[in-house]
Design an enzyme around this catalytic site. Structure first.
Site, PDB file in Angstrom:
ATOM      1  N   HIS A  17      29.486 -17.955  33.838  1.00 56.14           N
ATOM      2  CA  HIS A  17      28.512 -18.694  32.931  1.00 56.14           C
ATOM      3  C   HIS A  17      28.290 -17.311  31.744  1.00 56.14           C
ATOM      4  CE1 HIS A  17      25.863 -19.782  36.907  1.00 56.14           C
ATOM      5  NE2 HIS A  17      26.712 -20.789  36.135  1.00 56.14           N
ATOM      6  N   LYS A  41      14.295 -30.361  42.219  1.00 57.24           N
ATOM      7  CA  LYS A  41      14.722 -29.585  43.145  1.00 57.24           C
ATOM      8  C   LYS A  41      14.521 -28.211  43.274  1.00 57.24           C
ATOM      9  CE  LYS A  41      20.021 -29.673  41.579  1.00 57.24           C
ATOM     10  NZ  LYS A  41      21.318 -29.367  40.815  1.00 57.24           N
ATOM     11  N   ARG A  90      36.369 -25.271  35.700  1.00 56.79           N
ATOM     12  CA  ARG A  90      36.650 -24.492  37.029  1.00 56.79           C
ATOM     13  C   ARG A  90      37.736 -25.031  37.582  1.00 56.79           C
ATOM     14  NH1 ARG A  90      31.005 -22.855  40.176  1.00 56.79           N
ATOM     15  NH2 ARG A  90      31.214 -24.703  40.159  1.00 56.79           N
ATOM     16  N   SER A 129      27.082 -20.153  41.991  1.00 57.32           N
ATOM     17  CA  SER A 129      25.742 -19.155  41.575  1.00 57.32           C
ATOM     18  C   SER A 129      24.768 -19.873  43.725  1.00 57.32           C
ATOM     19  CB  SER A 129      24.271 -20.052  40.727  1.00 57.32           C
ATOM     20  OG  SER A 129      24.567 -19.756  39.291  1.00 57.32           O
TER      21      SER A 129
END
Ligand code: PNS
Length: 162
Positions: A17, A41, A90, A129
């Site tokens: 990040h 979440k 990514r 993460s």
């Protein structure tokens, strides 16, 4: 002034990040990194904790601001008058999900909110993460993935039994 939003969960912020934030800060006058407050979440870190870690890890980047939002990203983008979203890619697996989100945001905003993709630097392409949290849960080394202050914060969430 050209501004862009870099939205995400940042639970927690990783070197991947931070690489995107630094590169975006060199392209725009202002980058607003905004943490999604997603009531559906259960994150490891509260929004406040995530904002604080982002503030501390980006403090040398003077044109980077940290914020949080809930609800639709396009509504947030309109509310702060910033029509450009930055996302990092990514791998091809990210691309499918990100393309759909970018197209959804174009439709929801009647074409007024666009997404720009930055490819993650190769050295961080494996990082996520969730990967960092999984390693930390088993007390593995996460120093390659997150700055020291984030590492300390994660270690406190997964204390070693004595
Ligand atoms: O770091 P993440 O979890 O990959 O970030 C995803 C995020 C926050 C960019 C995305 O979930 C989002 O924008 N959520 C807000 C809700 C929304 O606008 N949904 C419709 C577009 S997909």
């Amino acid at each position: 002034m050209k501004s862009a939003i870099y939205p995400g969960s940042f639970d927690p912020v990783t070197y991947g990040h931070l690489d995107i934030i630094k590169r975006a800060s060199e392209m725009f006058d202002e980058v607003i990194v905004s943490v999604l407050d997603n009531k559906k979440k259960t994150p490891l870190f509260s929004v406040e904790e995530r904002v604080k870690m982002l503030e501390e890890t980006t403090k040398d980047l003077t044109n980077v601001k940290i914020d949080s939002f809930s609800g639709l990203l396009v509504d947030y983008a309109h509310s702060i008058h910033v029509p450009i979203i930055i996302r990092g890619l990514r791998a091809i697996t990210d691309f499918e999900y990100e393309l759909q989100n970018a197209q959804t945001n174009r439709v929801l905003s009647n074409g007024t909110v666009d997404t720009l993709f930055l490819t993650t630097s190769l050295e961080y392409a494996y990082l996520s993460s969730s990967g960092v949290k999984e390693i930390a849960a088993f007390h593995g080394d996460i120093s390659h993935g997150v700055p020291p202050l984030v590492e300390q914060a994660i270690l406190q969430k997964f204390p070693k039994e004595s």
